[in-house]
Structures are given as structure tokens and as C-alpha cells.
Write a protein that holds these residues in place. Sequence first.
Motif, PDB file in Angstrom:
ATOM      1  N   ILE A  29       0.833  -1.194   0.000  1.00  0.00           N
ATOM      2  CA  ILE A  29       0.000   0.000   0.000  1.00  0.00           C
ATOM      3  C   ILE A  29       0.868   1.243   0.000  1.00  0.00           C
ATOM      4  CG2 ILE A  29      -1.615   1.344   1.390  1.00  0.00           C
ATOM      5  CD1 ILE A  29      -2.804  -1.283   2.319  1.00  0.00           C
ATOM      6  N   ASN A  37      -0.282   3.539   6.162  1.00  0.00           N
ATOM      7  CA  ASN A  37      -1.636   3.369   6.655  1.00  0.00           C
ATOM      8  C   ASN A  37      -1.641   2.977   8.122  1.00  0.00           C
ATOM      9  OD1 ASN A  37      -4.308   2.882   6.917  1.00  0.00           O
ATOM     10  ND2 ASN A  37      -4.304   0.984   5.745  1.00  0.00           N
ATOM     11  N   GLU A  79     -10.531   3.050   1.049  1.00  0.00           N
ATOM     12  CA  GLU A  79      -9.711   3.678   0.019  1.00  0.00           C
ATOM     13  C   GLU A  79     -10.580   4.503  -0.917  1.00  0.00           C
ATOM     14  OE1 GLU A  79      -9.250   3.272  -3.435  1.00  0.00           O
ATOM     15  OE2 GLU A  79      -7.487   4.564  -3.430  1.00  0.00           O
ATOM     16  N   LEU A  83      -9.773   7.720   1.602  1.00  0.00           N
ATOM     17  CA  LEU A  83      -8.428   8.146   1.223  1.00  0.00           C
ATOM     18  C   LEU A  83      -8.417   8.957  -0.063  1.00  0.00           C
ATOM     19  CD1 LEU A  83      -6.170   7.511   3.042  1.00  0.00           C
ATOM     20  CD2 LEU A  83      -5.515   5.622   1.591  1.00  0.00           C
ATOM     21  N   ARG A  84      -9.268   8.594  -0.990  1.00  0.00           N
ATOM     22  CA  ARG A  84      -9.253   9.300  -2.264  1.00  0.00           C
ATOM     23  C   ARG A  84      -9.672  10.746  -2.086  1.00  0.00           C
ATOM     24  NH1 ARG A  84     -11.300   5.794  -7.339  1.00  0.00           N
ATOM     25  NH2 ARG A  84     -10.242   4.131  -6.231  1.00  0.00           N
ATOM     26  N   PHE A 194      -5.279  -2.109  -2.034  1.00  0.00           N
ATOM     27  CA  PHE A 194      -5.677  -1.753  -0.672  1.00  0.00           C
ATOM     28  C   PHE A 194      -6.550  -2.840  -0.080  1.00  0.00           C
ATOM     29  CE2 PHE A 194      -5.077   2.089   1.762  1.00  0.00           C
ATOM     30  CZ  PHE A 194      -5.923   1.922   2.824  1.00  0.00           C
TER      31      PHE A 194
END
Lengths: 316, 428
Positions: A29, A37, A79, A83-84, A194
Amino acid sequence: MLELVVFSLLNGLVYGLLLFMLSSGLTLIFSMMGVLNFAHASVYMLGAYFAYSISAVVGFWPGLIIAPLGAGVLGALVERYGLRNVHRYGHVAELIFTFGLAFLIEELVQFIWGRSTMDYAVPEALDFPLFTLFDTQFPAFKAFMLLISVGIFVFLLLILTRTRVGLIIQAAITHPNMVAMLGHNVPFVFMLVFGVGSALAGLAGVIAGPVLGTFPGMAVVLGSIVFVVVVVGGLGSLVGAFVASLLIGLLQTFAVALDYSLNDFFALFGAGFDAEHILTDLWTVTIAQIAPILPYLLLVLILIFRPTGLFGTRET
Amino acid sequence: MSSNQKTVALERQPGILRKYLVWFITAAALAILPWIFNTTFGITVLNQMGIVIIFALSYNMMLGQGGMLSFGHAVYFGLGGFIAVHAMNFISDGVLPLPIPFVPLIGAFAGMIFGVIFGSFSTNRAGTVFAMISLGIGELIAASSLIFVGFFGGEEGVTGDRTEGPEFFGLDFARDIEVYYIVAFWVFVATLLMYLFSRTPVGRMANAVRDNPERAEFVGYSQKVVRYISFSAAGFFAGIAGGLFAINYEILTEETLNLVTSGTVLLMAYIGGIGFFFGPIVGAVVFTLLQTLLSNYTEIWALYVGIVFVATVMYAPYGLTGIIMIHGPIAQSGRLGSLLVPYIKIGIPAIICTLGVIGLLEMLHFQNESGAGDSELNLFGIHFDVATPYPWILAIVMTVGGFMLAKRLTPQLVAAWEVATPTQQGGR
């Protein structure tokens, strides 16, 4: 003496390979997305708790399949929707986001399952000693853990080097833009990596839960060590993660078995420190007592002298 | 007025009072606060707030101003505190004739010395490597504190006594209100010094190193030296907070140094807003209030804090002060009133949704925790029977309904913002 060495070796191997299961996902990752992470160990914890709940209803073996799947799906969702969105605020914001997520997951686990240790037991089919050497038994469940860990390592290696998806992933790690221009769905690849990394962490939780205990602090305990492994091994290097996890697993297991202090060393030469001084502990503390901090010592040393880690090629 | 007179009028400097108004107000507020919140609980909370304000501000010296994310800042807070409490024990024994209000200074120098030691190798690089080193050092020191029992006192920690110091204007600091004035004094001094630090050349260069380290090097400043100085200064101020902690609580344990405390200060600074000097002050105040007041009403307050934190990182990365400050240009152009109605329109469904979520979480928690047959829950002063489906249906309806309505009204708010935001040419 031999008994000590053999069992420390075996236990260290089991622990080290468990660390590898966790750190392989993390380093993959990291090399893909540049974000370390913090919530990875929390997914490990969730895997253990999922497996516990499933095993309370249907049994251990369905849990072995379902819990990692659940963890993987959760990772993919984090993700895609978390996260995006945070990516555009920079690396620091991403780190803080995963840190906040780790905190939130710990609170959620306490909210749903409570604060006490869960009674997640070794399944009966594996609850026997595999062999007895010098009066000490080696449980079959640990051999099972070894088997699963080695299997995962081989599986990862084959997927990454022999399949098309693996080649795309390897390319996307170093040249995401080029891979995107070649027509591959790079965001989907990121989400996949991920998810698979989180599934691996969940699987590690499923098999480690009965042995290391299933309690809300398990993420914190193992999480820091996994970071040490990833950094010592080298950010982005799978081989480095393997070597570092074995190194730290063996180091800690052997250190815990050694009950010698600096005072004992000086006693060999006839010297010694007996006075009750505020710093007496420096001489009387045994290797077994400092075993928990050895990984962090190694981390600090590596970061001073070789920040890229043992096998890594990049620092950030 | 002739042009000469106009120029003279413009050049006349504002008086001392005008220029430093903020600081005078702050000092006055610090002096009057205990009269407003004059219960024992109030003073305790104020003391706690003061300590974490200094701690959070020192953390922001590194994060907001220097761009260095640290997961081990509690080390300097804790080590400063431990040395301060040992100093307090020396004072009690009569070896060190120092009045108690100066103990934070000892904590400060301890924090700075450790900052200098650990910063020598930590600050080579910023970014992820720095974060990892800080995590490593943090865990190292936290674990060491349980191993080296002589200095750290092991699990019980080290205790001190603030009432056994030498005479200081007849005060023996047994009462919380007397401790408050020590805390308030140091809060004022530390905040002033940290603000002045951010105005010095090294403070300004820290901002430059945060934004573009390579360019800062081309201007002629070593990024490592700038970071090192920021780091050591942050350790100094964290040590002041540690010393105040030692005076206020009279006990230091492993908890003061560990990752949880480091995470807490990160949380406080981030929720408050790391882009502004006073952001961490807001964050520290809000977090302390959540921790002390909210924990009286609900057992799952930490879950709420976690949700707020993640929501802040995702949707409001500039923190609470950021949210306030983006209204600045609108307020200046006088159009703040036009946003009032859209905020109310979207605020009401949002509040309903939040209440629904809180209701659901509290009911779920209650069900998990309570024994069989115990089904009555007291929430916001209203009694619910969680065995019946009605409270659940109500909570779900509130949550879903509030969310959908708020989402439907969002474009109106966005449109109102567009109208209210002043354009480059000065707008209407």
C-alpha cells in the motif's frame, strides 16, 4: 539450552511470519500510494473480532474465509470513499486521516464488542500438541499459523510475478501515470491492492487472535512493530519486509528468553554495581526486560544511519 | 484636509493600547475567568485547559509552522514533567530553594535539552521519515519508562508535593485557584513567546521550509538547522506544559509520555486548525470541554471525538478556525447576513440528523451494556424504553430524513456562497 534455541527459533519464526503477513500489505500500500496506513493494524484487529463473532455462530473454519473477505471489502471502501477524498490535501493529511481512522476503529470495536478480552479460542481440530521436544510442547495451531503464513507468501510471490494483474500492479507501483496512459484502470488497481492488503491483515488477525489475544489494544501493540518492520525493511520492498519481519520476530523472541543484564556481564570480570542509585536500572535491567523496546531501538538506528531501510529504494 | 495633513494623519502610529489590544484582552480574560467559572470543577477544567493549550501550541510550532508531523511530542511533555516533579521533590527536601511557580522553567529546560538530543538526528528529513522517527522515539521512551523504574517510578509513577516549597508571597499553592494563576501566568508568557517566535526570522523560515524546503536552501538557509531550532523550541514549550502538569496533578506516570497523549495533542491541534496560530488554542479548549463535560453525559464520548476527528480531516482539513476564517472575506464585504438563512435552512436538518445518530449510538450502547430486563434509557432528559421499537424508528427516521433533507438543500447553500463571495474586481 538446545530446547531454548529450538523453541525460540520456532516461535520467532511464527511471530515473524505473522508480522510479515501484516507488513506485506502495508508496504505494498505504501509503495503504491505513498501513504503509511496507520489503520492497517486496526484492520488486523477487526479481522480477529469478525472471526470471533463468526466462530461464535458457525465455527472457526467459515470465519477463516469470511472474516478476511470482510476486512478486504472494508479496506477497499476506506480507500474509495475516504483516502481518495483526502489525497488532494497532501501526505500529512493522509497520514492524519489514517491515524484518525485507527482511533475511530478502536473506539468502534469497544463500542460493539466491549472492552474485555474476547474468548476467541483455538478450534478443537487444532488444539493438540504437534510434537514434544525436551518436555516442551509445540502446539499444532502454531504450525497451522506457519503453514498459512508461508502459503500466503508463496501466493503473493506467484501473483505478483507470474500473473498479468501482478505485473500491472508492479508497474503501477513505480510508474502509475504511464500505466494509466496505457489504458489500465489505475484507481481500480489501487483499490484492489488496498483491499487485498487489508484482507491479508484480516487473515493475520483471524489466525493470531486465539494466540495473541483478542482485545481492543491488540492493534496498538502490533501496529507499532509492523511500522518498525516496514521501515527497517525498506519502504516499498516486499523482500525487505520479509527479511525485517523475520529479523524482528527472532530478535524479540530470543531476547525474551535471555535473562542476563549488564551487571551479570560485569560480574564475569569481578566488577558490579550494587548501590541503590536513580540510574541503577541501566545496569540491572535484563535483556528480557528490554525486549519490547529492541524493535524501536533498531528503528531509530536504521533511520539515523540508513533511512531507506535495509532493502528499500526510497525514503518517502 | 491638505495632502500634507492627510499623510501626517496616516503616519501617526496607533497607540500602544490599540496595537497590542489582543494581548491586553487576553491577559484581562485570563485574570477574570476564574471569577466567571468559580466552581471547583470549573477551576479544575480551566487548569487542565491551560496546560493543554501550551502543549498544543508547542506542537503546532512543529506541525503547522514547520510542516513536521510528529507522533512522539508527548516525550518532551512527559520528560519535562518528570524532571519537574523530581525537582519538586528536591524542593520539598530543601535541597533546591526554588519557589514553585518557577518549576515550569526547569521542565522547559529539560524539554529543550531532550529536544536538542533527539532533534540532532530526527530533523534530517521531514515528512514520513520524521514521523516514523518520532513514533520510534515515542514508543522507545514510553516503553523505557516502565523498565527504568528508578527514574520513572514504574507503573505508579512519581509523585510530588507542591505545598512544600519555599515561601512565595505567603501562598502555599494548596488551593486550585492559586495553581490557576500560575497556569494562567505561564499560558500568557508561553503564548506570547511562541507568537513572537513565529515572527522571528527562524520562525518565518520555518514556514518557508514547510512549504518549499529546496527553495529555502537556495535562499541560503539550511532546512535541517531551521527544523532543528523549531524542534528544540517546541521541546522547550512542551516542557513548560509538563512542568505545569507536575504542579497541577502532582503525579507523573507512563501515560503522560505515551502514544495516546501524543495522539491526543495531534487531535487537538488538527481539530482546532493547524494553519492559524490560535487554532490549537481553540482545539485544546474544545477537546478539554468534550473530555470533561461530555464524559459526564455519555460513556461513548471518545467515539464521538473519533467521528468528529475523522470528519474534520475529510471535510474540514483547515479545522474549526479554518471554518471561521473562510467567512472572513465575506464578513469584510458585509455580506455575512445573506448566508444566515441558508445556514439555518441546512442547519436544522443537519442537527436533526446528528441527534438521530446520537440517539441510535446511545441506544445501541445501552443495549450492549445493560443487563437483561433493564430497558429504560435517559437521553437529553427524555426517558426511552429501548425494548419497544418506537425510539428506534424515530431515531432512524431522524437520521435518514435529516441527511436527505440536508443533502437536498446543499446546492442552495453553495449558490448563496457564490453570491456572497467577493470577486476579484470588488463585486457588486
